[in-house]
Design a protein around this motif. Structure first.
Motif, PDB file in Angstrom:
ATOM      1  N   MET A 359       0.847  -1.180   0.000  1.00 61.37           N
ATOM      2  CA  MET A 359       0.000   0.000   0.000  1.00 61.37           C
ATOM      3  C   MET A 359       0.888   1.237   0.000  1.00 61.37           C
ATOM      4  SD  MET A 359      -2.963   1.269   2.696  1.00 61.37           S
ATOM      5  CE  MET A 359      -1.852   2.066   3.850  1.00 61.37           C
ATOM      6  N   VAL A 360       0.651   2.134  -0.931  1.00 60.87           N
ATOM      7  CA  VAL A 360       1.381   3.406  -1.004  1.00 60.87           C
ATOM      8  C   VAL A 360       0.331   4.507  -0.891  1.00 60.87           C
ATOM      9  CG1 VAL A 360       3.075   4.770  -2.271  1.00 60.87           C
ATOM     10  CG2 VAL A 360       3.023   2.282  -2.564  1.00 60.87           C
ATOM     11  N   ALA A 361       0.001   4.857   0.351  1.00 62.09           N
ATOM     12  CA  ALA A 361      -1.147   5.739   0.605  1.00 62.09           C
ATOM     13  C   ALA A 361      -0.992   7.104  -0.053  1.00 62.09           C
ATOM     14  CB  ALA A 361      -1.352   5.893   2.103  1.00 62.09           C
ATOM     15  N   TRP A 362       0.235   7.661  -0.059  1.00 60.05           N
ATOM     16  CA  TRP A 362       0.407   9.013  -0.604  1.00 60.05           C
ATOM     17  C   TRP A 362       0.176   9.056  -2.114  1.00 60.05           C
ATOM     18  CZ3 TRP A 362       4.300  10.223  -4.158  1.00 60.05           C
ATOM     19  CH2 TRP A 362       5.294   9.256  -4.330  1.00 60.05           C
ATOM     20  N   LEU A 363       0.232   7.891  -2.770  1.00 59.10           N
ATOM     21  CA  LEU A 363      -0.092   7.811  -4.198  1.00 59.10           C
ATOM     22  C   LEU A 363      -1.505   7.280  -4.433  1.00 59.10           C
ATOM     23  CD1 LEU A 363       3.091   6.509  -6.069  1.00 59.10           C
ATOM     24  CD2 LEU A 363       1.876   8.673  -6.442  1.00 59.10           C
TER      25      LEU A 363
END
Length: 392
Positions: A359-363
């Motif tokens: 998971m790459v929340a900022w993207l």
């Protein structure tokens, strides 16, 4: 134009004064009791679960999210401390609710529930105040994070659009962007008041509205970014300015630019207002910490604006417009993932998890099939749009 900017700054201050005049419900930073209540009810719901009663269990987990996790203020304060971790918990709730609604086997839901309980325990151990009062500078940081984190994306888009018009030789049309910002401030205040006082809309309804707004913003940002990409070649840009600028910056294109500014501000505006209401509702005594944090955030946002303006004046015109187009593409990509997730939390879209995926929340990248498919479609639009522009 200077008087117009002063008017906007005064209006900005007035709007935030108005929205913080009335406090909403209090918030908690002692997550222990909140998590204990969620776990107790969740265990009971899962114990009684069967595929035939999946809808009832799904509704119970939905209530756990909206009536306890969100309403207690835990979602809000955890989002300030670690937004990525909060999104991880949010997506886990969405997955369990969807699995119940689809009548998955009990062991599948049990696995998801165990993962969610582990994350809830981590929230208690690492992020809970344990009942301790938050100090002055802690509140300052919370206030700063609300406005800066919610406003920086909007400021980047607004600054880029303004720089675009100035660099293209049409500074007189910058007022269209500022009008979009002003309209968004009023619309945000009106939406927050309606959601909080008039409509008494449910948490799920708010998530759905936010998700739809994000996806509308995606469409507008993609349109504007393609429009900028088509003008990024310096030679074609020079000819474009000389021969076609008046037509290109006609009513349709100017509306798109102003609407992009409007959506960028409105997308976060109402939520920011509700966040400040919740923050103030949890404070007893002086609100000086809130105002200090807000002032620091405004200064930082102005620095972001100044940075984009400086780049627009120093970078070669082709590089600047390509960079602006990439920025808007990126924003559209992020909004797509987060918008779909909001619709999933609201129950409008099913959630299909991907075990072991990052998971790459900022993207806006989540281990969820539906969000990844939507973002893949956005990525596919890029070469298709580029091909069409090259053909033309």
């Amino acid at each position: 134009m200077k008087k117009f900017k002063v008017f906007i700054l005064v209006l900005f201050g007035f709007v935030f004064w108005a929205i913080t005049a009335h406090a909403a419900q209090g918030l908690t930073e002692d997550y222990g009791p909140v998590v204990a209540a969620i776990v107790e009810r969740g265990d009971k719901a899962l114990e009684a679960y069967s595929p035939s009663s999946g809808v009832l269990t799904g509704n119970e987990f939905s209530r756990l999210y909206f009536d306890i996790f969100e309403s207690s203020g835990m979602e809000f304060t955890l989002n300030l401390k670690d937004s990525s971790f909060m999104l991880k918990i949010e997506s886990s709730f969405s997955l369990i609710i969807s699995q119940c609604m689809k009548a998955e086997e009990k062991q599948v839901i049990e696995k998801s529930w165990q993962n969610l309980k582990i994350n809830l325990d981590i929230a208690v151990e690492e992020y809970s105040s344990g009942g301790k009062a938050v100090g002055f500078w802690g509140r300052v940081l919370q206030s700063f994070l609300i406005l800066f984190r919610e406003g920086v994306e909007a400021m980047l888009v607004v600054a880029a659009l303004i720089a675009y018009l100035r660099r293209s030789g049409y500074p007189d049309k910058v007022k269209v962007i500022w009008l979009g910002v002003v309209a968004a401030l009023f619309a945000s205040a009106g939406a927050a008041w309606a959601l909080n006082s008039l409509l008494k809309i449910s948490g799920a309804g708010r998530e759905a509205i936010e998700g739809v707004t994000m996806l509308i913003a995606v469409a507008v940002l993609l349109y504007v970014s393609f429009w900028l990409t088509a003008k990024s070649d310096a030679d074609r840009w020079k000819a474009f300015i000389q021969d076609q600028m008046d037509d290109a910056l006609g009513k349709g294109s100017m509306f798109a630019l102003g609407f992009a500014a409007f959506l960028s501000v409105f997308r976060e505006g109402a939520e920011t207002i509700l966040f400040y209401q919740a923050l103030i509702g949890g404070i007893t005594g002086s609100l000086n910490a809130v105002w200090v944090g807000m002032a620091i955030a405004v200064v930082c946002l102005l620095l972001v604006y100044g940075g984009v303006k400086f780049a627009s004046l120093t970078l070669p015109i082709g590089i600047f417009f390509k960079g602006t187009a990439v920025l808007l593409f990126t924003m559209a990509f992020i909004f797509t993932g987060k918008g779909i997730l909001e619709l999933q939390v609201s129950g409008m879209i099913h959630t299909t998890g991907l075990d072991g995926w990052p998971m790459v929340a900022w993207l806006g990248v989540f281990p969820i099939v539906e969000t990844m498919i939507a973002q893949a479609l956005v990525l596919c639009i890029i070469p298709i749009g580029w091909g069409i522009m090259r053909f033309k």
